[in-house]
Write an enzyme that holds these catalytic residues in place. Structure first.
Site, PDB file in Angstrom:
ATOM      1  CE  LYS A  10      -4.376  -1.743   1.404  1.00  0.00           C
ATOM      2  NZ  LYS A  10      -5.641  -1.580   2.045  1.00  0.00           N
ATOM      3  CE  LYS A  64      -6.384  -7.432  -0.890  1.00  0.00           C
ATOM      4  NZ  LYS A  64      -7.597  -7.197  -0.154  1.00  0.00           N
ATOM      5  CE  LYS A  86     -13.789  -2.943   1.484  1.00  0.00           C
ATOM      6  NZ  LYS A  86     -12.481  -3.097   2.122  1.00  0.00           N
TER       7      LYS A  86
HETATM    8  N1  AQP Z   1      -9.939 -10.197  -3.124  1.00  0.00           N
HETATM    9  C1  AQP Z   1     -10.284 -10.792  -1.980  1.00  0.00           C
HETATM   10  N2  AQP Z   1     -10.520 -12.124  -1.941  1.00  0.00           N
HETATM   11  C2  AQP Z   1     -10.875 -12.743  -0.790  1.00  0.00           C
HETATM   12  N3  AQP Z   1     -11.028 -12.080   0.387  1.00  0.00           N
HETATM   13  C3  AQP Z   1     -10.812 -10.746   0.391  1.00  0.00           C
HETATM   14  N4  AQP Z   1     -10.873  -9.810   1.360  1.00  0.00           N
HETATM   15  C4  AQP Z   1     -10.549  -8.610   0.847  1.00  0.00           C
HETATM   16  N5  AQP Z   1     -10.271  -8.719  -0.459  1.00  0.00           N
HETATM   17  C5  AQP Z   1     -10.428 -10.040  -0.783  1.00  0.00           C
HETATM   18  C6  AQP Z   1     -11.265 -10.085   2.743  1.00  0.00           C
HETATM   19  O1  AQP Z   1     -12.341  -9.206   3.059  1.00  0.00           O
HETATM   20  C7  AQP Z   1     -12.290  -8.884   4.456  1.00  0.00           C
HETATM   21  C8  AQP Z   1     -12.439  -7.403   4.636  1.00  0.00           C
HETATM   22  O2  AQP Z   1     -11.316  -6.759   4.059  1.00  0.00           O
HETATM   23  P1  AQP Z   1     -10.883  -5.331   4.540  1.00  0.00           P
HETATM   24  O3  AQP Z   1     -11.891  -4.359   4.121  1.00  0.00           O
HETATM   25  O4  AQP Z   1     -10.664  -5.352   6.012  1.00  0.00           O
HETATM   26  O5  AQP Z   1      -9.484  -5.039   3.943  1.00  0.00           O
HETATM   27  P2  AQP Z   1      -8.759  -5.511   2.659  1.00  0.00           P
HETATM   28  O6  AQP Z   1      -8.339  -6.925   2.824  1.00  0.00           O
HETATM   29  O7  AQP Z   1      -7.669  -4.517   2.414  1.00  0.00           O
HETATM   30  O8  AQP Z   1      -9.909  -5.409   1.556  1.00  0.00           O
HETATM   31  P3  AQP Z   1      -9.937  -4.585   0.217  1.00  0.00           P
HETATM   32  O9  AQP Z   1     -11.267  -4.804  -0.414  1.00  0.00           O
HETATM   33  O10 AQP Z   1      -8.728  -4.885  -0.587  1.00  0.00           O
HETATM   34  O11 AQP Z   1      -9.903  -3.099   0.750  1.00  0.00           O
HETATM   35  P4  AQP Z   1      -8.919  -1.934   0.349  1.00  0.00           P
HETATM   36  O12 AQP Z   1      -9.104  -1.710  -1.112  1.00  0.00           O
HETATM   37  O13 AQP Z   1      -9.355  -0.758   1.156  1.00  0.00           O
HETATM   38  O14 AQP Z   1      -7.550  -2.383   0.709  1.00  0.00           O
HETATM   39  C9  AQP Z   1     -10.963  -9.421   4.983  1.00  0.00           C
HETATM   40  O15 AQP Z   1     -11.207 -10.628   5.691  1.00  0.00           O
HETATM   41  C10 AQP Z   1     -10.167  -9.696   3.737  1.00  0.00           C
HETATM   42  O16 AQP Z   1      -9.254 -10.763   3.920  1.00  0.00           O
END
Ligand code: AQP
Length: 335
Positions: free
Chosen positions: A112, A194, A197
């Site tokens: 990040k 991956k 969002k």
């Molecule tokens: N691509 C993914 N596949 C499977 N699991 C996923 N998770 C996130 N992306 C995937 C799981 O969703 C839960 C919530 O995630 P988070 O919001 O706490 O943070 P993150 O992992 O950083 O999710 P994002 O969507 O990628 O958010 P941003 O873009 O803000 O960084 C967690 O259990 C995560 O493992």
């Protein structure tokens, strides 16, 4: 007593199919097996720049989506992280015993921060300690997460063990709970990354209408081999088939037989339909919450009160173990 689970989701954009298949769906399905605590982690979202109005909107939307996806307030505690001050109080205390070297190893920070290492906020570096505080404040036994968060749960274990060694048995050491299938759904525009969002170009949002889903899946990056095999080396196709597998329940062999001699377009059409069918009931329930937003607000307010009641005694024990609150205690005992 049932094992306690804690998990969180950042309101850093619209929740995605990755969040749903890797996390939320499993949270909803496991509700009868566990004592459940789920949290919209808005303080984590602040570790990267956010527009305040959008953050407020995304926080509500994420909570409403969790309820729409089946998180049931009668079986699960649901609240917003910043509504419960124990999370930040415990973060500070844990920060004081977390070696910098442990945080230097965290791959999410490296990804990040990228080349902006010196200009990103210190909060991004401390993100894993806030996550440790979230989990440890509630004495959670299990943390259901996607594969990407496994390293952070391992760090949480290390922090809890270090605390217990330094100050005596105080914190419960949790375990990660990673789904066998769906732990990492990849971006549609780049299957080496991956689905996230905060990068909507490669993501299906849980609120996407069927025509939007169809267009996004039709554009998903695949390869030029033209053979349908469930093979990780065909990364884009493998991602689509993995989504198919979770939603259809078919095994890899059944899928290969089903698509034998067919082009990728047939696979994409089926995957798009499966996604839209899975999202439809969720979207209907979400629309109902939008018509009566006070239902969500009430659930979150009650959730925050109950979460405070659970977390406060742990934070108090941590403070006392570390030698804090001494004056207050001696004044109280003198009265
Ligand atoms: N691509 C993914 N596949 C499977 N699991 C996923 N998770 C996130 N992306 C995937 C799981 O969703 C839960 C919530 O995630 P988070 O919001 O706490 O943070 P993150 O992992 O950083 O999710 P994002 O969507 O990628 O958010 P941003 O873009 O803000 O960084 C967690 O259990 C995560 O493992």
């Amino acid at each position: 007593m049932q094992p306690r689970v804690f998990s969180g989701i950042q309101p850093s954009g619209s929740p995605t199919l990755g969040n749903y298949l890797g996390a939320i769906r499993n949270w909803a399905e496991g509700q009868d097996k566990f004592d459940n605590i789920f949290c919209v982690v808005d303080l984590h979202a602040l570790t990267l720049p956010q527009n305040p109005r959008e953050l407020r909107q995304n926080t509500w939307e994420t909570a409403a989506m969790l309820l729409a996806a089946g998180i049931d307030p009668d079986r699960s505690l649901l609240f917003v992280q910043s509504h419960v001050p124990e999370h930040t109080a415990l973060t500070w205390l844990l920060n004081t015993i977390t070696p910098m070297g442990w945080l230097n190893r965290m791959t999410q920070f490296k990804t990040k921060a990228g080349s902006e290492r010196d200009s990103v906020g210190a909060g991004l570096y401390n993100y894993p300690v806030l996550m440790a505080a979230d989990i440890l404040a509630y004495g959670a036994n299990l943390v259901p997460v996607g594969d990407d968060q496994k390293q952070h749960v391992e760090l949480t274990r290390d922090i809890a063990e270090r605390f217990n060694t330094l100050f005596g048995e105080t914190l419960t050491v949790p375990q990660p709970l990673i789904p066998e299938v769906g732990a990492r759904i990849m971006a549609l525009d780049d299957p080496s990354r991956k689905m996230s969002k905060s990068e909507p170009a490669g993501a299906i949002s849980l609120s996407d209408a069927p025509d939007v889903v169809r267009k996004k899946i039709a554009r998903a990056v695949t390869d030029s081999l033209g053979i349908v095999r469930f093979d990780p080396s065909q990364a884009g196709l493998y991602n689509l088939l993995s989504i198919h597998r979770i939603l259809s329940g078919l095994s890899p062999q059944e899928m290969e037989a089903r698509f034998e001699g067919q082009g990728y377009r047939v696979v994409k059409d089926e995957v798009a339909s499966l996604i839209s069918d899975a999202l439809k009931p969720l979207q209907d329930r979400y629309a109902a919450f939008q018509r009566e937003p006070e239902i969500v607000d009430r659930i979150l307010a009650e959730g925050a009160d109950r979460a405070h009641d659970l977390a406060a005694p742990t934070v108090r024990r941590v403070e006392e173990s570390m030698g804090l609150r001494a004056r207050i205690q001696s004044t109280a005992s003198a009265l």
